[in-house]
Scaffold this active site. Structure first.
Site, mmCIF file in Angstrom:
data_model
loop_
_atom_site.group_PDB
_atom_site.id
_atom_site.type_symbol
_atom_site.label_atom_id
_atom_site.label_comp_id
_atom_site.label_asym_id
_atom_site.label_seq_id
_atom_site.Cartn_x
_atom_site.Cartn_y
_atom_site.Cartn_z
ATOM 1 N N ASP A 159 -64.856 -114.433 51.447
ATOM 2 C CA ASP A 159 -64.248 -114.188 50.145
ATOM 3 C C ASP A 159 -63.158 -113.120 50.339
ATOM 4 O O ASP A 159 -62.982 -112.574 51.433
ATOM 5 C CB ASP A 159 -65.326 -113.748 49.132
ATOM 6 N N GLU B 175 -64.667 -112.465 36.968
ATOM 7 C CA GLU B 175 -65.468 -111.678 37.905
ATOM 8 C C GLU B 175 -66.113 -110.468 37.238
ATOM 9 O O GLU B 175 -66.564 -110.571 36.092
ATOM 10 C CB GLU B 175 -64.622 -111.295 39.124
HETATM 11 C C1 GLC Z 1 -62.206 -113.831 44.400
HETATM 12 C C2 GLC Z 1 -63.432 -114.684 44.111
HETATM 13 C C3 GLC Z 1 -63.405 -116.048 44.753
HETATM 14 C C4 GLC Z 1 -61.966 -116.522 44.883
HETATM 15 C C5 GLC Z 1 -61.251 -115.587 45.840
HETATM 16 C C6 GLC Z 1 -59.774 -115.939 45.982
HETATM 17 O O1 GLC Z 1 -62.596 -112.497 44.597
HETATM 18 O O2 GLC Z 1 -64.701 -114.115 44.406
HETATM 19 O O3 GLC Z 1 -64.187 -116.922 43.917
HETATM 20 O O4 GLC Z 1 -61.942 -117.849 45.395
HETATM 21 O O5 GLC Z 1 -61.368 -114.227 45.472
HETATM 22 O O6 GLC Z 1 -59.114 -115.722 44.780
#
Ligand code: GLC
Length: 602
Positions: free
Chosen positions: A301, A498
């Site tokens: 991530d 988030e």
């Molecule tokens: C974010 C999320 C993830 C996403 C990634 C790229 O923090 O946790 O779901 O795909 O970063 O944006």
């Protein structure tokens, strides 16, 4: 003559035996041979570059793509080209790809984006209901269609990869990412998640390269203990489960995604029994790759390896050895050149064996070859007209219709189209940003006219007869009683994404409660529409309401809601999360404490 006959028979057998083999198998063996050839040519710098993913906003110079042999770019939430419109996205993609192809081995970039409810970063794209709404449809066919259309719009801009579907099965609704889950029930998530994977990966753009899906976040993202997350709340917290419970509850939905041939899986920020998923060899290698047979590659991530252990160099050592194949470095907190240098050092010092590097790079190259990207990296603009097209929006409208869950109806729905007067009130009535929610144009979404779409109010206006007077008032002020005295009131949550959506308390806002009370005091019958990313505390108010429907986060096609309000379609949506009296208790609330059970809907 006899020998000629034998020769012909041998030739025939060897030739036909090839035809009987599964063409994919041949493709797989060809892919492996091709990967081995490329791998044998690659320097350590080129291998390390393949494992590096940068957000395009943080490139120091575009030449770094070829200089450092970068394997992947992403657009994180809101990471747009200068002008946010389809042609500019395509031009940006081709610009980066052309630069990457200047590298010695001309290995193309794989470009990823969070197209999680449509190609939602792009202005004018069709934005669909978030997963909590798609869960309420309980319909894998519409999920397949929505995902297929999303990939068509993603591919039209050249982009190769969506970080979707999210396979969370959220239990604690105080989590800001509850709406990214189809359901609290892992079995429903497995069913809809595999349909999404198939839908996303069914699309070839006009150049024959496919779009790649990403099952996320592996594993236990929606099952953390309250108080162990960021800011003492939920997101990125600790999930406490025995290995047996994990295997029984959370792995089957990933197995179904793997069986649906998902090409990538994203590691989760949360910990499992105190160990960060990004640093868990047991999870990422022993279970996911060895036991479950995942053949694609594992992406971290965003900066997900940065909290794995000690300093950044040991973070890299632990995460790559655990089984991360590509790192979403991002380049925002840690410079990507520092990541590249430290990864190389780890290998040169023997902390990361070359065999682990070769496995990671092989997995990445296989995905690029298998999906046509290696041979068709650049994209023309033939399909840009697909983005936000009428037919795509019609599917969006159908998905909205099927996601609406009617929870109370005292002879209000279906509303007559011939009322003399209809009051429409509430902050969500004419607010495209609110009905889209997070991950819409910008990372945290926005308010008002953030893109092209139809608000709930627009939909109502399009549906009622000419003779009906619509009286719209966002805050309900200056509304006076009338002959019909019916008000549709659209209340709910402002957009969040988030941890911004983590909340200890899930009460409705005072403004929403007071607006409804004022209308009731004026003798109105009220039909409440709730825009939200999760069940909220309605138990203390619902007796005052004459009708109530959960419409979740419907996206741009708000006329799907009026299709249900006025009875052009009957409501088929059913709750994919149980709805407790106190919603802070989440999906594990005692049955006696439920307002509505999972599966309920009128
Ligand atoms: C974010 C999320 C993830 C996403 C990634 C790229 O923090 O946790 O779901 O795909 O970063 O944006």
């Amino acid at each position: 003559m006899k020998y000629l006959k034998i020769l012909i028979i041998i030739l025939f057998i060897t030739n036909t035996s090839c035809d009987y083999e599964n063409p994919n198998q041949i493709a797989e063996s060809e892919i492996s041979n091709r990967v081995d050839e490329i791998l044998n040519l690659m320097t350590l710098e080129e291998k390390v570059g393949q494992m590096t993913q940068i957000d395009q906003r943080f490139l120091d110079t575009i030449a770094d793509l070829s200089t450092y042999h970068i394997g992947s770019l992403l657009s994180g939430g809101g990471s747009h080209p200068e002008i946010n419109e389809p042609q500019a996205w395509l031009d940006m993609y081709n610009k980066y790809q052309n630069e990457a192809l200047k590298s010695r081995l001309q290995i193309p970039l794989v470009y990823g984006i969070d197209a999680v409810h449509g190609h939602n970063n792009v202005y004018g794209a069709t934005i669909f209901p978030h997963n909590i709404g798609l869960g309420a449809t309980n319909n894998p066919d519409i999920v397949f269609k929505v995902s297929e259309i999303t990939s068509k719009e993603v591919a039209a801009t050249g982009i190769d990869w969506t970080f979707s579907p999210c396979l969370s099965s959220p239990e604690d609704y105080r989590w800001g990412r509850t709406y990214e889950g189809f359901s609290s029930d892992p079995a429903l998530v497995a069913n809809l998640g595999s349909a999404a994977v198939s839908g996303y990966q069914s699309v070839e753009n006009m150049n024959g390269k496919k779009v790649i899906a990403c099952a996320k976040h592996f594993v236990g993202d929606g099952n953390t203990e309250f108080g162990t997350g960021m800011n003492g709340l939920v997101d990125r917290g600790n999930t406490i489960l025995t290995i047996e419970e994990l295997k029984e509850k959370l792995l089957p939905k990933y197995q179904e995604a793997i069986d649906a041939d998902v090409q990538t899986i994203m590691a989760s920020y949360n910990s499992w029994n105190g160990v960060k998923c990004h640093g868990s060899k047991e999870l990422l290698t022993d279970i996911l790759k060895d036991e479950m047979g995942f053949q694609g590659f594992v992406i971290s991530d965003w900066e997900g390896i940065d909290q794995v252990s000690g300093d950044y160099k040991s973070d890299i050592d632990v995460a790559i050895n655990a089984g991360i194949d590509m790192v979403m470095v991002s380049g925002e907190s840690q410079p990507y050149k520092k990541f590249i240098r430290l990864l190389k050092e780890n290998v040169e010092e023997g902390l990361i064996p070359m065999s682990r590097i070769d496995d990671a790079v092989s997995r990445i190259l296989k995905v690029k070859i298998r999906n046509g990207l290696m041979d068709n990296p650049l994209v023309s603009n033939e399909n840009l007209n697909l983005i936000g097209s009428t037919e795509h929006r019609a599917v969006g409208r159908q998905a909205v219709r099927e996601s609406v869950v009617v929870l109370k109806n005292e002879n209000i729905f279906p509303l007559s189209k011939d009322l003399e007067t209809l009051v429409v009130a509430g902050k969500g009535a004419d607010n495209l940003g609110m009905q889209c929610g997070g991950w819409s144009i910008d990372w945290q979404g926005g308010q008002g006219e953030i893109t092209i779409g139809t608000t709930i109010l627009d939909g109502i206006k399009k549906t009622v007869s000419e003779s009906t007077e619509i009286i719209y008032s966002e805050d309900g002020s200056d509304i006076v009683p009338n002959s019909d005295n019916i008000a549709v009131v659209v209340i709910g949550e402002d957009p969040y994404t988030e941890w911004f959506g983590d909340k200890e308390n899930l009460d409705l806002s005072e403004d929403d409660i007071n607006l409804i009370s004022d209308l009731k005091e004026n003798g109105f019958k009220v039909a409440i529409l709730l825009i939200s990313g999760r069940p909220l505390n309605v138990a203390d108010h619902i007796d005052q309401w004459d009708a109530f429907a959960a419409i979740w986060l419907p996206g741009t096609e708000g006329d799907g809601v009026s299709d249900i309000l006025f009875g052009d379609f009957s409501s088929t949506g059913r709750l994919s999360f149980p709805w407790p009296i106190n919603t802070e208790e989440g999906s594990n609330a005692d049955k006696d404490n439920l307002l509505f059970e999972i599966g309920y809907g009128l």
